[in-house]
Design a protein around this motif. Structure first.
Motif, PDB file in Angstrom:
ATOM      1  N   GLY A  17      37.467  39.498  51.838  1.00 23.50           N
ATOM      2  CA  GLY A  17      36.811  38.775  52.932  1.00 23.50           C
ATOM      3  C   GLY A  17      37.383  37.384  53.112  1.00 23.50           C
ATOM      4  O   GLY A  17      36.673  36.437  53.441  1.00 23.50           O
ATOM      5  N   CYS A  18      38.699  37.256  52.849  1.00 23.64           N
ATOM      6  CA  CYS A  18      39.322  35.934  53.011  1.00 23.64           C
ATOM      7  C   CYS A  18      40.356  35.981  54.135  1.00 23.64           C
ATOM      8  O   CYS A  18      40.685  37.036  54.654  1.00 23.64           O
ATOM      9  CB  CYS A  18      39.958  35.479  51.701  1.00 23.64           C
ATOM     10  SG  CYS A  18      41.315  36.521  51.154  1.00 23.64           S
ATOM     11  N   HIS A  19      40.867  34.804  54.490  1.00 26.86           N
ATOM     12  CA  HIS A  19      41.823  34.698  55.581  1.00 26.86           C
ATOM     13  C   HIS A  19      43.074  33.995  55.072  1.00 26.86           C
ATOM     14  O   HIS A  19      42.975  32.948  54.446  1.00 26.86           O
ATOM     15  CB  HIS A  19      41.180  33.893  56.722  1.00 26.86           C
ATOM     16  CG  HIS A  19      42.039  33.814  57.941  1.00 26.86           C
ATOM     17  ND1 HIS A  19      42.231  34.873  58.797  1.00 26.86           N
ATOM     18  CD2 HIS A  19      42.772  32.795  58.429  1.00 26.86           C
ATOM     19  CE1 HIS A  19      43.048  34.518  59.771  1.00 26.86           C
ATOM     20  NE2 HIS A  19      43.397  33.253  59.571  1.00 26.86           N
ATOM     21  N   VAL A  20      44.248  34.591  55.300  1.00 28.97           N
ATOM     22  CA  VAL A  20      45.461  33.956  54.797  1.00 28.97           C
ATOM     23  C   VAL A  20      46.338  33.415  55.926  1.00 28.97           C
ATOM     24  O   VAL A  20      46.432  34.025  57.000  1.00 28.97           O
ATOM     25  CB  VAL A  20      46.304  34.926  53.925  1.00 28.97           C
ATOM     26  CG1 VAL A  20      45.505  35.411  52.732  1.00 28.97           C
ATOM     27  CG2 VAL A  20      46.831  36.108  54.734  1.00 28.97           C
ATOM     28  N   ILE A  21      46.944  32.254  55.659  1.00 31.40           N
ATOM     29  CA  ILE A  21      47.962  31.730  56.561  1.00 31.40           C
ATOM     30  C   ILE A  21      49.168  31.332  55.708  1.00 31.40           C
ATOM     31  O   ILE A  21      49.034  31.009  54.532  1.00 31.40           O
ATOM     32  CB  ILE A  21      47.472  30.508  57.383  1.00 31.40           C
ATOM     33  CG1 ILE A  21      46.838  29.447  56.481  1.00 31.40           C
ATOM     34  CG2 ILE A  21      46.479  30.928  58.442  1.00 31.40           C
ATOM     35  CD1 ILE A  21      46.327  28.239  57.258  1.00 31.40           C
ATOM     36  N   ALA A  22      50.349  31.424  56.327  1.00 33.21           N
ATOM     37  CA  ALA A  22      51.572  31.120  55.579  1.00 33.21           C
ATOM     38  C   ALA A  22      52.102  29.746  55.965  1.00 33.21           C
ATOM     39  O   ALA A  22      51.939  29.303  57.105  1.00 33.21           O
ATOM     40  CB  ALA A  22      52.628  32.186  55.857  1.00 33.21           C
TER      41      ALA A  22
END
Lengths: 336, 336
Positions: free
Chosen positions: B68-73
């Motif tokens: 339930g997390c959000h990733v950005i690079a």
């Protein structure tokens, strides 16, 4: 104040102030760092004739009137090299010139290695320790003193690092081992200092037999790996000395914390303890049951079982030991 | 279940069971070992395009629906190599194919190194961390995730060992650093596993820029010393992993024990504390006063002053800090 190759300087008063100070440093190390009181004690010094043990013999001899202790020398002839008989004679003559009792024994280490199924180094070490211990017993002595120094400690710590020893074992060999009555007064001193000291005293030491060691790992560590580390950090040995000191203090801390560990650990104690303390407690309880070393990950598993309150779970450990999770804590036992 | 070089596998369900399990292992490591809950959190992943950070991007992407997390690079172009622009483009395309937001920044690291008066490696690291931190702030993210793995940790621990780091610092870089919001989910995994994983997913990673490092010590440690240790003990990396785990636990133990340390230590507390605890308390009190690292031997001196009850003695420490022995304990202060 003069010294010849035949008669070494006889007492602390004969030494240059610098070297008298060096002896007093060693006294302080024994008394304050190792917490060993040598007053009215008899000490067996293991003397190979190499510079390390020769220095130790000299320093403890010079300190003995101050410390009120009595020193005797013990030399084991390993009969491995042509010069071995000469080494033994040399140690006896040195001791005679200092009026120190010297016990010499001879053993066929090559044959012993065959019987033990080990290398020459391990056989030699085993025979030496057992001879020194015999002398300790037969002469009602209290301590065996060995010449290990900071270079040896650096090698030892590096070997432990490579082997994957945990903390505080990683910090190296003990300076005082009460179980074996061993003391190592030179652990914080580099070999170069010992050489300079023995030279000042006027003794030409023998080439150290340990240089003929057959342990290939140790030879590679000593001749290849350690020099690379010293190139990166010329003060690496001092770093090892610092790590050793912290290791001694924390080792004592955890020993005291776990000294009452028995064959049970109560839920109250475990619940009140941090994971670091719990892991030390498990290890202490298992050690108390006899030989057999628990691997780190099995202690982690045991802690997981405890945290998950898996009542009834039985975990196996080397030496036929078990730990059982119960409703009221943990019970340790041997199955034999 | 097929994979091509252009479209990597899109979700956990697409992976072979073995590799899905590998992702779940990483999840467990984050949750149980690092004690970090990523639920409803935003994570900035530092992606160079090398295999380590590519694997991290993929794993956290696959896990994000579960966690339930959000990733950005975030990718920082160091403009040091001809391929740097291609690397940046490659990272952007990979992220696009996975539908991950990607932020790219560019900086002249050579110029920065000159300004900072440091080597390229340190300048690069400094610029990367500060860029990742900017992205964290501007996107209201909670964590920065980095691809450091067990091979990196082994190198780090060996560097610390050579440098003479004490315990528990010797056990290596942290897996979760709350002060810098950093997590390192791969610390217990060897690089070879990451390579196999990324290959399975169907991504051809870029050659890692860190291989062009200018730090000569690190290069010698990596290319000369570490291989010698691995030759003596092929499981050396696992040993490092174990040491790291013990280090984390004991680090937490001492932190908790000293968490109430302020600018005074009472005689009651000091008298009731073991030397190991006293030394940790001194360090905690000094650290709390601001930057400046106390050397081990100065802490030993302070403890000696305390044990000898040298009331009125003032000891100096780096960062213009002092410790004063008083009748009722010890007082720590800064002199500026």
């Amino acid at each position: 104040m003069t010294s010849s190759k035949d008669t070494p300087l006889q007492s602390l008063q004969d030494l240059l102030p610098k070297w008298a100070h060096f002896c007093l440093y060693t006294e302080k190390f024994i008394t304050h760092e190792l917490n060993v009181d040598l007053k009215e004690k008899k000490i067996v010094i293991g003397v190979s004739g190499g510079v390390d043990s020769t220095a130790l013999l000299l320093v403890l001899h010079y300190l003995s009137p101050r410390l009120g202790c009595h020193v005797i020398a013990a030399h084991l002839n390993h009969t491995l090299r042509d010069e071995a008989d000469d080494d033994a004679r040399w140690v006896q003559e040195l001791c005679a010139s200092l009026n120190i009792k010297c016990l010499v024994n001879s053993q066929d280490i090559r044959a012993l290695a065959k019987v033990m199924g080990t290398g020459l180094e391990e056989a030699g070490r085993s025979a030496r320790y057992s001879f020194f211990n015999e002398v300790l017993q037969s002469h009602s002595a209290q301590y065996i003193a060995l010449g290990h120094h900071l270079d040896d400690l650096s090698e030892d710590v590096l070997m432990r690092f490579i082997r994957g020893t945990g903390w505080p074992g990683l910090s190296g060999m003990s300076g005082y081992d009460p179980d074996r009555n061993l003391i190592r007064p030179f652990l914080m001193l580099p070999k170069s200092t010992l050489k300079a000291f023995v030279t000042h005293v006027g003794v030409l030491w023998r080439e150290d037999a340990t240089n003929a060691e057959s342990d290939m790992t140790r030879n590679r560590v000593r001749n290849e790996i350690l020099p690379l580390l010293l190139k990166e950090n010329p003060n690496f040995r001092d770093s090892v000395g610092r790590l050793w000191k912290i290791g001694r203090i924390e080792s004592d801390y955890w020993e005291k914390m776990t000294q009452d560990a028995s064959d049970t650990l109560s839920a109250d104690l475990l619940d009140a303890s941090h994971k670091a303390a719990r892991l030390r407690l498990y290890k202490a309880c298992l050690d108390r049951l006899g030989p057999g070393q628990a691997l780190a990950h099995t202690l982690f598993n045991l802690d997981e079982a405890w945290q998950e309150k898996r009542v009834g779970a039985v975990l196996q450990f080397p030496g036929e030991k078990t730990a059982t999770i119960t409703a009221s804590g943990m019970v340790f036992a041997t199955t034999h």
